[in-house]
Write an enzyme that holds these catalytic residues in place. Structure first.
Site, PDB file in Angstrom:
ATOM      1  NE  ARG A 165      43.233  -4.147 -53.180  1.00  0.00           N
ATOM      2  CZ  ARG A 165      44.186  -3.234 -53.314  1.00  0.00           C
ATOM      3  NH1 ARG A 165      45.001  -3.124 -54.365  1.00  0.00           N
ATOM      4  NH2 ARG A 165      44.553  -2.561 -52.380  1.00  0.00           N
ATOM      5  CE  LYS A 167      40.122  -2.057 -52.110  1.00  0.00           C
ATOM      6  NZ  LYS A 167      39.967  -2.168 -50.855  1.00  0.00           N
ATOM      7  CG  HIS A 212      41.632 -10.501 -50.373  1.00  0.00           C
ATOM      8  ND1 HIS A 212      41.703  -9.913 -51.726  1.00  0.00           N
ATOM      9  CD2 HIS A 212      42.074  -9.501 -49.632  1.00  0.00           C
ATOM     10  CE1 HIS A 212      41.920  -8.461 -51.619  1.00  0.00           C
ATOM     11  NE2 HIS A 212      42.218  -8.404 -50.193  1.00  0.00           N
ATOM     12  NE  ARG A 215      45.621  -7.159 -51.302  1.00  0.00           N
ATOM     13  CZ  ARG A 215      46.446  -6.364 -51.802  1.00  0.00           C
ATOM     14  NH1 ARG A 215      47.160  -6.700 -52.948  1.00  0.00           N
ATOM     15  NH2 ARG A 215      46.527  -5.004 -51.484  1.00  0.00           N
ATOM     16  CG  HIS A 224      47.810  -1.975 -47.965  1.00  0.00           C
ATOM     17  ND1 HIS A 224      48.458  -3.026 -47.241  1.00  0.00           N
ATOM     18  CD2 HIS A 224      46.904  -2.578 -48.658  1.00  0.00           C
ATOM     19  CE1 HIS A 224      47.794  -4.108 -47.298  1.00  0.00           C
ATOM     20  NE2 HIS A 224      46.787  -3.984 -48.275  1.00  0.00           N
ATOM     21  CE1 TYR A 239      48.061  -9.881 -45.092  1.00  0.00           C
ATOM     22  CE2 TYR A 239      48.552  -7.689 -45.495  1.00  0.00           C
ATOM     23  CZ  TYR A 239      47.617  -8.574 -45.691  1.00  0.00           C
ATOM     24  OH  TYR A 239      46.718  -8.669 -46.477  1.00  0.00           O
TER      25      TYR A 239
END
Length: 304
Positions: A155, A179, A250, A253, A276, A285
């Site tokens: 990110r 995150k 993004h 990414r 993730h 994806y």
């Protein structure tokens, strides 16, 4: 005889809540900023409705607030995030001041739109790399930024937080803070390594000069580059490459994940690389690659 409760002023609880998510929950600055904007937007709504006590917020007011979000034309994902933010705010207020937080607890999140993420095709990525070719300070920096984003899929907030010591040149990996303050190591290839070497040797020292900080990527003034700065860099590349696309960071990414899966990468590996927590976040994806295959087939097969 009716017992009057103490008035719970929204602004006071707001300040305590922002301090709570920043210090006690240790959320990233970007996440704190989003919570702050969402809560402030809700408090503006309360002010316009003449509500000065959080105890007076009931389910009908919550519904009116959400209806207003739809009227503004916001996406379902944005509305869902705002509901989560305000619900968290009320949960905090309930624990501190014992108010009733049923107003937002009863609200349902809108179903997410089935919209696939935008990404660049491989030929478009090559055009982006060509757009920042050059040996001047700015070109070397921009090339290194693009190479790192595409090589790692990290990110932008993770890119801007990388420090000089987070790069392991021997192993070809970078330590990133994801995150929830979760750290992970992400590998990068020879193209990114070459771009990093040129940037660190010839560009960064000339930009930083006598400023003392160890952030890897810097602005043209030598200060740590911001998320907005990276967005500006990428937008300039798209314009230079004459790509008719609205770019947002993004997308790099998304391109990273899509290209890996399209080339046969294992989805669990891609999940780990992206950081993730849930596999469902990565599975979107696979839908992109399937849709791309379907469109290619329909456009090229003689009997499609």
């Amino acid at each position: 005889m009716e017992v009057k409760h103490a008035v719970i002023e929204p602004s006071i609880v707001r300040d305590e809540y922002i301090t709570y998510v920043r210090l006690e929950r240790n959320f990233s600055p970007l996440t704190v900023s989003e919570y702050e904007k969402d809560v402030d937007g809700f408090l503006s709504f309360l002010s316009a409705e003449g509500i000065q006590d959080l105890n007076d917020v009931t389910y009908p007011e919550a519904r009116i607030y959400v209806t207003g979000l739809y009227d503004f034309g916001l996406s379902r994902a944005t509305i869902s995030r705002k509901i989560s933010s305000v619900r968290s705010f009320f949960k905090f207020a309930s624990s501190r001041y014992d108010i009733n937080d049923n107003a937002f607890r009863s609200l349902h999140h809108p179903k997410k739109e089935k919209r696939l993420p935008d990404f660049f095709y491989e030929k478009e990525m090559e055009l982006l790399f060509t757009s920042c070719a050059g040996d001047d300070k700015k070109s070397l920096r921009d090339r290194a930024i693009l190479e790192m984003l595409y090589a790692t899929g990290i990110r932008v907030s993770e890119l801007t937080s990388i420090k000089m010591g987070d790069i392991d040149d021997t192993l070809g990996i970078v330590l990133v803070m994801g995150k929830g303050r979760k750290e992970r190591y992400v590998p990068f290839g020879s193209f990114a390594q070459d771009a990093l070497d040129l940037y660190r040797e010839n560009s960064r020292p000339a930009l930083v000069k006598k400023k003392e900080h160890d952030q890897l990527f810097v602005s043209l003034r030598g200060d740590p580059i911001t998320d907005r700065g990276v967005r500006y860099v990428l937008s300039a590349m798209v314009e230079q490459a004459s790509l008719h696309s609205k770019v947002y960071p993004h997308m790099i990414r998304h391109s990273f994940a899509t290209h890996l899966l399209a080339s046969g990468a294992d989805i669990r590996t891609v999940q780990e690389l992206l950081g993730h927590s849930n596999l469902s976040s990565t599975q979107v994806y696979t839908h992109i690659t399937k849709e791309h295959l379907r469109k290619t087939y329909m456009n090229t097969h003689p009997r499609a």
